[in-house]
Design a protein around this motif. Structure first.
Motif, short mmCIF file in Angstrom:
data_model
loop_
_atom_site.label_atom_id
_atom_site.label_comp_id
_atom_site.label_asym_id
_atom_site.label_seq_id
_atom_site.Cartn_x
_atom_site.Cartn_y
_atom_site.Cartn_z
N MET A 48 0.85 -1.19 0.00
CA MET A 48 0.00 0.00 0.00
C MET A 48 0.88 1.24 0.00
SD MET A 48 -2.97 1.03 2.70
CE MET A 48 -3.96 2.51 2.49
N SER A 49 0.55 2.23 -0.84
CA SER A 49 1.31 3.46 -0.91
C SER A 49 0.74 4.51 0.04
CB SER A 49 1.33 4.01 -2.33
OG SER A 49 0.02 4.29 -2.76
N PHE A 50 1.59 5.48 0.43
CA PHE A 50 1.18 6.53 1.35
C PHE A 50 1.65 7.88 0.85
CE2 PHE A 50 1.67 2.69 3.97
CZ PHE A 50 0.38 2.58 4.48
N LYS A 51 0.91 8.91 1.20
CA LYS A 51 1.25 10.27 0.81
C LYS A 51 2.07 10.93 1.91
CE LYS A 51 -1.74 13.62 1.14
NZ LYS A 51 -2.92 14.49 0.94
N VAL A 52 3.11 11.64 1.50
CA VAL A 52 3.94 12.40 2.43
C VAL A 52 3.87 13.87 2.03
CG1 VAL A 52 6.26 12.82 3.31
CG2 VAL A 52 5.50 10.48 2.88
N SER A 77 1.42 4.90 7.31
CA SER A 77 0.24 5.74 7.11
C SER A 77 0.71 6.98 6.34
CB SER A 77 -0.39 6.16 8.45
OG SER A 77 0.41 7.15 9.09
N ASP A 78 -0.22 7.85 5.97
CA ASP A 78 0.20 9.13 5.41
C ASP A 78 0.99 9.90 6.46
OD1 ASP A 78 -1.18 8.49 3.12
OD2 ASP A 78 -2.90 9.79 3.53
N LEU A 79 1.97 10.67 6.00
CA LEU A 79 2.84 11.42 6.91
C LEU A 79 2.84 12.89 6.57
CD1 LEU A 79 6.15 9.27 7.09
CD2 LEU A 79 4.19 9.19 8.65
N VAL A 80 3.04 13.71 7.60
CA VAL A 80 3.41 15.11 7.43
C VAL A 80 4.77 15.27 8.10
CG1 VAL A 80 2.86 17.52 7.93
CG2 VAL A 80 1.02 15.90 7.40
N ILE A 81 5.76 15.77 7.36
CA ILE A 81 7.10 15.90 7.90
C ILE A 81 7.60 17.33 7.73
CG2 ILE A 81 7.64 13.49 7.38
CD1 ILE A 81 9.38 14.52 5.05
N ALA A 109 7.26 23.72 2.77
CA ALA A 109 7.03 23.98 1.35
C ALA A 109 5.69 23.45 0.85
CB ALA A 109 8.15 23.37 0.51
N ASN A 110 5.02 22.60 1.67
CA ASN A 110 3.77 21.97 1.26
C ASN A 110 3.90 21.17 -0.04
OD1 ASN A 110 1.73 22.46 3.24
ND2 ASN A 110 1.79 24.63 2.68
#
Length: 348
Positions: free
Chosen positions: A1-5, A83-87, A10-11
């Protein structure tokens, strides 16, 4: 499964496919985050996970401070999302005409620079230009699939040629060949395979702050490339090179560094030896090279630092410059030379 980062501030967004690390996925998407070793033995790719779940692997606990780990800091070259990440991570601007690719190269010359340092000149394919930022590195892809990384000690590939500085690591699979040991010594005209250019270690052209270059041993190679690039561009930012070794022979291009003082306004060179012996006739600075910087510049809040060399030196400089000298963390740029032996110790 792929996830969005999602990368802050910079968004920017990219997708991590199964099996990929955050860093590998970012690079595949054309988003260059700071990185060096890519194997979890330095902290160049350190970033903070704001939200989401991931497998950090064992490396961050060995390298990062407990307080930083508690705040969500990790090594993006090791982190694998679940899971999706915010970094939060700094994005490095790369020139549009720089393309990473694999190619065959021919060994042109092997020139000893010191008893344990060899300069290798490689001939690149002439069909297309090989462009890189001064300070980047390439990887040799060996017959067994393993890789060895070396910085290019030149600002550009003149006549489709690049130069590398290789230190002999006793028992090393590749460096033993370079220094004529074993059953297959490396010889001129031999064909090798490389991938490059790689790494995010190069000068920020828009940062006007005075530069501190910090090198140990063959960490001088990418610094040489950067300074040659400054000379070519007419870059007159104040710059000081602190180059550390154990004995005088380790400063194998000392004459070149001294000559830069005549060609580059505002340039200073400070050689430092950690194990100078009475018979060396050494009258210069002694001790740890990064401590020499701190003695001369106890306030680094208005500087930028480019450090290259052994991981222990790089990490000590990063920690002490930030904690004791007020260097902004984002102003510390590094490339740690990680040997196969270093990696084996980390994985043990």
């Amino acid at each position: 499964m792929s996830f969005k980062v999602t990368v802050l501030p910079a968004n920017r967004e990219f997708t991590v496919e199964p099996g990929q690390t955050v860093l590998d996925a970012a690079l595949a998407a054309g988003i260059v985050l700071p990185y060096s070793c890519r194997n979890g033995t330095c902290s160049t790719c350190e970033g903070r996970v704001v939200s989401g779940e991931y497998d950090a692997g064992p490396a961050p606990a060995r390298i990062l401070d407990a307080a930083d780990l508690a705040r969500g800091h990790t090594l993006l070259c090791q982190a694998r999302p679940s899971s999706d990440l915010v970094i939060e991570a700094r994005e490095v601007r790369m020139a549009d005409d720089i393309v990473v690719r694999k190619m065959p190269v021919r060994v042109l010359t092997l020139e000893p620079l010191a008893p344990d340092v060899m300069e290798i000149t490689l001939q690149l394919p002439s069909a297309e230009a090989f462009r890189f930022q001064p300070g980047q590195y390439l990887e040799f892809i060996l017959k067994d699939g393993s890789r060895r990384s070396y910085s290019m000690a030149c600002a550009r590939a003149d006549d489709h040629r690049v130069r590398l500085h290789v230190r002999h690591m006793p028992g090393g699979l590749f460096t033993s060949r370079v220094f004529g040991a074993g059953t297959e010594p490396l010889k001129p005209r031999e064909i090798l395979r490389i991938e490059g250019p790689l790494g995010s270690f190069f000068l920020d052209p828009d940062d006007p702050r005075p530069i501190v270059f910090l090198a140990s041993g063959t960490g001088f190679a990418p610094i040489q490339a950067m300074i040659e690039g400054m000379l070519e561009r007419g870059d007159t930012r104040p710059a000081t090179l602190y180059w550390g070794g154990r004995r005088p022979a380790d400063l194998y291009r000392r004459d070149l560094a001294l000559a830069w003082r005549e060609r580059l306004p505002g340039f200073r060179f400070v050689p430092v030896l950690s194990e100078a012996a009475p018979g060396d006739g050494w009258t210069g600075r002694t001790g740890w090279v990064h401590r020499a910087v701190m003695d001369d510049l106890p306030d680094l809040s208005g500087h930028q630092v480019y450090a290259c060399g052994a991981p222990a030196m790089v990490e000590a400089a990063r920690r002490d410059f930030v904690q004791q000298c007020g260097l902004p963390p984002e102003a510390f740029h590094a490339d740690a030379f990680t040997s196969a032996a270093d990696l084996a110790r980390v994985e043990a």
